[in-house]
Enzyme design. Structure first.
Site, short mmCIF file in Angstrom:
data_model
loop_
_atom_site.label_atom_id
_atom_site.label_comp_id
_atom_site.label_asym_id
_atom_site.label_seq_id
_atom_site.Cartn_x
_atom_site.Cartn_y
_atom_site.Cartn_z
CG ASN A 7 -1.82 1.15 1.35
OD1 ASN A 7 -1.75 2.09 0.54
ND2 ASN A 7 -2.70 1.14 2.34
CE LYS A 14 -0.81 2.17 6.40
NZ LYS A 14 -2.17 2.15 6.85
NE ARG A 99 -5.92 2.14 -0.16
CZ ARG A 99 -5.83 3.31 0.45
NH1 ARG A 99 -4.70 3.69 1.00
NH2 ARG A 99 -6.87 4.09 0.52
CG HIS A 189 -12.31 4.51 3.41
ND1 HIS A 189 -12.85 5.58 4.10
CD2 HIS A 189 -10.97 4.59 3.61
CE1 HIS A 189 -11.88 6.28 4.66
NE2 HIS A 189 -10.74 5.70 4.38
NE ARG A 250 -8.35 13.36 2.37
CZ ARG A 250 -8.36 12.05 2.50
NH1 ARG A 250 -9.46 11.41 2.85
NH2 ARG A 250 -7.27 11.36 2.27
CD GLU A 396 -8.68 -0.21 4.48
OE1 GLU A 396 -8.16 0.21 5.53
OE2 GLU A 396 -8.92 0.49 3.51
P1 ADP Z 1 -5.67 5.67 8.89
O1 ADP Z 1 -6.95 6.19 8.29
O2 ADP Z 1 -4.49 6.52 8.58
O3 ADP Z 1 -5.47 4.18 8.69
P2 ADP Z 1 -6.46 5.00 11.59
O4 ADP Z 1 -7.59 4.14 11.12
O5 ADP Z 1 -5.35 4.33 12.32
O6 ADP Z 1 -5.86 5.89 10.45
O7 ADP Z 1 -7.11 6.13 12.54
C1 ADP Z 1 -6.36 7.15 13.08
C2 ADP Z 1 -7.24 7.95 14.02
O8 ADP Z 1 -7.72 7.09 15.05
C3 ADP Z 1 -6.51 9.09 14.71
O9 ADP Z 1 -7.33 10.25 14.73
C4 ADP Z 1 -6.34 8.57 16.13
O10 ADP Z 1 -6.29 9.58 17.09
C5 ADP Z 1 -7.62 7.77 16.28
N1 ADP Z 1 -7.54 6.87 17.43
C6 ADP Z 1 -6.73 5.81 17.61
N2 ADP Z 1 -6.92 5.29 18.86
C7 ADP Z 1 -7.86 6.05 19.46
C8 ADP Z 1 -8.49 6.05 20.75
N3 ADP Z 1 -8.17 5.16 21.67
N4 ADP Z 1 -9.41 7.01 21.02
C9 ADP Z 1 -9.73 7.94 20.10
N5 ADP Z 1 -9.18 8.00 18.88
C10 ADP Z 1 -8.25 7.07 18.56
#
Ligand code: ADP
Length: 415
Positions: A7, A14, A99, A189, A250, A396
């Protein structure tokens, strides 16, 4: 088969190595052998590698481009000290799954990459200039480093949404613009929404045709999807991932007039305004603090920061509105499923989104909600809730690996 799942983002890479085949797919016993992340490609990159569930290893390395980053990964994979189970040499990697963000109208499913597909991917760059070039770099780097005989498969973020009806995907602009330039909603997504729907079917013991749900992926990027009879019938992201919910950086939905107005007022270019909408808006833009939900929640809790609270409230309000609109669009829903870093980990955000929905008969069970933590599939609604609500951790990469096996072995692609 050992599938190398790749990805590539604009400055990141990744990967996962996943052992899977038709039998493992049928028995849900696919095995993740290794994974890693390289960030800040182009300068002193930060590299994280992990084998199995051994502790992850972090280091810095000067990696000038995606090819150098992938070469760095291969070097690590082949290092005898790395000891990835079942991987002694490059021959033990049997296929690569990429991806790819945008497949436009041309690519509605995962497929083996050949010259024709590569040309098609180039044509899609126009629609996704921020994403597809990085995906292509990954494909070219993999061809160079694994050799031209290695089967490579493209899995598209947009593909799952190709079932949307015209009424949902067209914008209210002159139809010729759709005809000439394919300006329309595509949605993203898709692998995540597809995975969540697949897991819901298993959890609720439903067939695909019986799957009428709303899936909400809340990570750095956020989107909601209306799934009717197992197919995406609407989704919140649009021609690009900028439309829809408010996200980390965004803006989500804004009146397009804002763009012209800002250019005029600030004397800036259209690129600059889009950079603001993509990179300096959302949670970051409203709070003025951060795009990270966890940090924002700490600020709101510890310092009662007004704009942190406002950003979180706006975020939740938008999700609630989209859920409401999809309930109307589908004449009801059998479940609501949360995923993504925020959706999987923040009981507070889930609670806020679903608060004051008693008119619809939706109620969250406080204890179940608090217990739903990353990695666990959970029902979080109360027993009296008219609509069950689930947390379903997304995966994913697993969809990427499985689709790669299916494309290479010419197996059917269940939705
Ligand atoms: P990506 O879309 O880059 O894959 P993720 O799915 O890992 O990102 O999501 C990242 C978001 O999830 C960030 O805003 C992070 O702060 C939030 N997040 C992760 N753990 C927690 C938690 N315990 N409580 C609230 N938000 C969280």
């Amino acid at each position: 088969m050992n599938v190398f799942v790749l990805n590539c983002g604009s400055s990141s890479l990744k990967f996962q190595i996943i052992e899977t085949d038709a039998d493992r797919i049928a028995t849900d016993s696919d095995k993740q052998l290794a994974k890693g992340l390289i960030e800040r490609i182009g300068s002193e990159a930060i590299v994280t590698f992990q084998v199995d569930d051994r502790p992850s290893l972090k280091h810095a390395a000067p990696l000038r481009d995606h090819k150098a980053a992938l070469a760095h990964v291969i070097e690590w994979v082949l290092n005898p000290e790395t000891k990835i189970p079942g991987i002694a040499g490059l021959d033990d990697i049997h296929a690569i799954g990429h991806r790819v963000v945008h497949g436009a109208e041309r690519f509605t499913g995962s497929l083996l990459i050949d010259k024709d597909v590569l040309n098609g991917l180039q044509e899609c760059v126009d629609l996704a200039p921020l994403h597809n070039p990085a995906n292509l770099k990954g494909i070219y780097a993999a061809t160079d480093l694994f050799g031209p005989k290695m089967p490579q498969v493209a899995v598209f973020d947009t593909a799952f949404h190709s079932t949307m009806p015209e009424t949902a995907y067209l914008y209210g602009i002159p139809y010729q613009l759709y005809r000439r330039f394919k300006i329309r909603k595509y949605g993203f997504h898709g692998t995540s929404h597809r995975f969540i729907a697949f897991r819901y079917r298993k959890l609720a013991n439903k067939t695909r045709e019986e799957t009428n749900i709303i899936t909400v992926h809340l990570g750095n990027g956020c989107s909601a999807c209306a799934i009717k009879e197992g197919r995406s019938v609407d989704t919140s992201m649009g021609m690009t991932p900028l439309e829809g919910l408010m996200m980390g950086t965004r803006s989500g939905d804004v009146d397009p007039t804002v763009i012209e107005f800002l250019m005029h007022k600030e004397g800036t270019s259209v690129e600059e305004v889009f950079s603001t909408l993509n990179k300096r808006s959302g949670l970051l833009g409203v709070s003025g603090l951060t795009n990270d939900m966890r940090d924002l929640q700490s600020e709101a809790e510890e310092h009662q920061d007004r704009r942190a609270i406002l950003a979180i409230d706006m975020f939740c309000y938008r999700v609630k509105k989209y859920i409401g609109s999809y309930i109307a669009a589908m004449n009801g829903t059998d479940a609501i499923c949360f995923a993504g870093g925020i959706g999987e980990n923040s009981p507070q955000i889930r609670q806020d989104i679903l608060s004051d929905l008693d008119w619809l008969g939706i109620s969250v069970d406080g204890k179940r909600n608090a217990e739903a933590i990353r990695g666990k599939e959970m029902l979080i609604s109360s027993d009296k809730s008219r609509v069950p609500v689930y947390v379903i951790p997304t995966n994913e990469e697993l969809i990427l690996a499985r689709d790669t096996v299916r494309a290479v072995k010419s197996l059917p692609f269940p939705c």
